[in-house]
Design a protein around this motif. Structure first.
Motif, mmCIF file in Angstrom:
data_model
loop_
_atom_site.group_PDB
_atom_site.id
_atom_site.type_symbol
_atom_site.label_atom_id
_atom_site.label_comp_id
_atom_site.label_asym_id
_atom_site.label_seq_id
_atom_site.Cartn_x
_atom_site.Cartn_y
_atom_site.Cartn_z
ATOM 1 N N HIS A 76 0.826 -1.214 0.000
ATOM 2 C CA HIS A 76 0.000 0.000 0.000
ATOM 3 C C HIS A 76 0.868 1.276 0.000
ATOM 4 O O HIS A 76 1.772 1.428 0.818
ATOM 5 C CB HIS A 76 -0.891 -0.003 1.249
ATOM 6 N N THR A 77 0.565 2.168 -0.899
ATOM 7 C CA THR A 77 1.289 3.439 -0.979
ATOM 8 C C THR A 77 0.493 4.402 -1.851
ATOM 9 O O THR A 77 -0.453 3.993 -2.533
ATOM 10 C CB THR A 77 2.719 3.231 -1.543
ATOM 11 N N PHE A 78 0.851 5.676 -1.838
ATOM 12 C CA PHE A 78 0.207 6.645 -2.732
ATOM 13 C C PHE A 78 1.103 7.868 -2.851
ATOM 14 O O PHE A 78 2.037 8.053 -2.051
ATOM 15 C CB PHE A 78 -1.207 7.019 -2.237
ATOM 16 N N PHE A 79 0.845 8.700 -3.842
ATOM 17 C CA PHE A 79 1.654 9.901 -4.070
ATOM 18 C C PHE A 79 1.497 10.900 -2.928
ATOM 19 O O PHE A 79 0.396 11.099 -2.403
ATOM 20 C CB PHE A 79 1.245 10.570 -5.389
ATOM 21 N N PHE A 80 2.600 11.519 -2.547
ATOM 22 C CA PHE A 80 2.643 12.571 -1.515
ATOM 23 C C PHE A 80 2.286 12.044 -0.121
ATOM 24 O O PHE A 80 1.891 12.800 0.746
ATOM 25 C CB PHE A 80 1.783 13.780 -1.906
ATOM 26 N N ALA A 116 10.635 13.065 -6.809
ATOM 27 C CA ALA A 116 11.199 13.564 -8.068
ATOM 28 C C ALA A 116 10.457 14.804 -8.578
ATOM 29 O O ALA A 116 11.088 15.794 -8.942
ATOM 30 C CB ALA A 116 11.167 12.460 -9.122
ATOM 31 N N VAL A 117 9.123 14.766 -8.568
ATOM 32 C CA VAL A 117 8.404 15.920 -9.150
ATOM 33 C C VAL A 117 8.627 17.174 -8.306
ATOM 34 O O VAL A 117 8.770 18.278 -8.844
ATOM 35 C CB VAL A 117 6.884 15.655 -9.360
ATOM 36 N N GLN A 118 8.719 17.003 -6.997
ATOM 37 C CA GLN A 118 8.900 18.186 -6.142
ATOM 38 C C GLN A 118 10.312 18.762 -6.265
ATOM 39 O O GLN A 118 10.510 19.973 -6.286
ATOM 40 C CB GLN A 118 8.597 17.838 -4.695
ATOM 41 N N LEU A 119 11.303 17.872 -6.355
ATOM 42 C CA LEU A 119 12.670 18.371 -6.497
ATOM 43 C C LEU A 119 12.866 19.015 -7.873
ATOM 44 O O LEU A 119 13.547 20.036 -8.000
ATOM 45 C CB LEU A 119 13.682 17.256 -6.261
ATOM 46 N N ALA A 123 13.945 22.974 -8.889
ATOM 47 C CA ALA A 123 15.233 23.127 -9.572
ATOM 48 C C ALA A 123 16.406 22.459 -8.852
ATOM 49 O O ALA A 123 17.533 22.951 -8.901
ATOM 50 C CB ALA A 123 15.510 24.616 -9.823
ATOM 51 N N PHE A 124 16.151 21.335 -8.185
ATOM 52 C CA PHE A 124 17.266 20.558 -7.614
ATOM 53 C C PHE A 124 17.865 19.687 -8.713
ATOM 54 O O PHE A 124 17.186 19.334 -9.687
ATOM 55 C CB PHE A 124 16.743 19.632 -6.501
ATOM 56 N N LEU A 158 1.383 20.591 -10.106
ATOM 57 C CA LEU A 158 2.391 19.550 -10.341
ATOM 58 C C LEU A 158 1.806 18.408 -11.187
ATOM 59 O O LEU A 158 2.495 17.816 -12.011
ATOM 60 C CB LEU A 158 2.913 18.995 -9.008
ATOM 61 N N LEU A 159 0.522 18.161 -10.972
ATOM 62 C CA LEU A 159 -0.157 17.121 -11.760
ATOM 63 C C LEU A 159 -0.141 17.502 -13.246
ATOM 64 O O LEU A 159 0.164 16.685 -14.116
ATOM 65 C CB LEU A 159 -1.591 16.989 -11.239
ATOM 66 N N ARG A 160 -0.426 18.763 -13.499
ATOM 67 C CA ARG A 160 -0.435 19.234 -14.892
ATOM 68 C C ARG A 160 0.974 19.196 -15.493
ATOM 69 O O ARG A 160 1.168 18.809 -16.642
ATOM 70 C CB ARG A 160 -0.981 20.667 -14.971
ATOM 71 N N ALA A 161 1.965 19.568 -14.682
ATOM 72 C CA ALA A 161 3.323 19.695 -15.226
ATOM 73 C C ALA A 161 4.007 18.347 -15.461
ATOM 74 O O ALA A 161 4.768 18.201 -16.408
ATOM 75 C CB ALA A 161 4.170 20.557 -14.277
#
Ligand SMILES: C[S@@+](CC[C@H](N)C(=O)[O-])C[C@H]1O[C@@H](n2cnc3c(N)ncnc32)[C@H](O)[C@@H]1O
Length: 260
Positions: A76-80, A116-119, A123-124, A158-161
């Motif tokens: 069991h897991t989910f995004f964020f 990954a999406v947040q970093l 701009a990491f 972030l979903l859109r990007a």
């Protein structure tokens, strides 16, 4: 009607012993129903109705042995999920230095892609090694397609990007965009028996040690700490902690630690 699978005490001990030896997961008396459910699923797939016949098959067929172990994992897991840890990294770490990150019980990849999406959005420069003991979960991570309910907590921008919307029969699904996928590498790694061959700036090992007993937790934490660079960060699940374990990490936030 399919008869209900029942395990003798001896069969339960034997199967639980195999799972413990292979993965560290404890399937004691309290987990009897879970073990029966996972076993029954494999027996149905193989069209076998006797537990002892299934155990014979497992003993002689390494592929089925692996499928059984895979079936006993809880994924069991989910995004964020438990995103405070990632927010802490973004607020604390230097963007100029490339980061090597390990999602050490990645399940189907949501944890790794969330980071990954947040970093990326901040701009990491980084790479993520995502690992699990379950081949089926690693394959889902590589496929990078998820049902819509898994991304419920992803902010719309972030979903859109970073995600593509599915169409037709995939209309309730999203796919992680290639630019994100290429930053995450999936590979099989058993926390109990494999030795890390690299070192990392950040290790996430979340919501897996709850399935282990104290000696296994100690073994896993010692091994992962050796794979952490000095000054590196170590995160466990919010329902977990390193209390009672021997380590030299400093607590920096709930379930978040730093190597001195
Ligand atoms: C509940 S998921 C956690 C996923 C993610 N880290 C999270 O916090 O949402 C636990 C994962 O640990 C994996 N696991 C269990 N035992 C393991 C072991 N010995 N080595 C590597 N992974 C293991 C399971 O296959 C499962 O995918």
């Amino acid at each position: 009607m399919i008869p209900e699978t029942r395990l003798s005490n001896e069969q339960h001990q034997k199967l639980a012993g195999i799972v413990y030896k292979e993965t560290g997961i404890v399937l004691n008396e309290k987990k009897y129903s879970l073990l029966v459910a996972r076993l029954s699923k494999r027996m149905r797939i193989k069209a076998i109705s006797s537990v002892s016949d299934y155990m014979n098959l497992m003993a002689n067929d390494p592929e089925e042995f692996n499928e059984f172990i895979d079936a006993t994992t809880t994924n069991h897991t989910f995004f964020f999920r438990e995103n405070k840890h990632c927010e802490y990294i973004i607020a604390t770490l230097e963007k100029t230095k490339p980061l090597k990150i390990w999602s050490a019980a990645s399940s189907s990849g949501e944890e790794a892609y969330s980071i990954a999406v947040q970093l990326l959005a901040n701009a990491f420069s980084f790479s993520i090694f995502a690992s699990d003991v379950s081949d089926s979960m690693l394959n889902l991570g590589r496929r990078a397609i998820y049902p819509g309910d898994r991304v419920r907590e992803v902010p719309p921008s972030l979903l859109r990007a970073y995600f593509q919307k599915g169409e037709d029969r995939w209309k309730d699904h999203v796919k992680v965009k290639p630019a994100v996928q290429k930053l995450v590498t999936f590979s099989k790694f058993n926390l109990l028996s494999d030795k890390p061959s690299d070192t990392f700036d950040i290790i996430f090992c979340r919501n897996v040690m709850i399935y282990f007993d104290t000696p296994t937790r100690q073994r896993v934490v010692s091994s992962l700490c050796r794979a952490l660079k000095p000054g590196g960060y170590f995160f466990v699940g919010l329902a977990e902690s390193l209390n009672g374990l021997d380590h030299s990490l400093t607590t920096v936030l709930p379930s978040g630690y730093q190597k001195n």
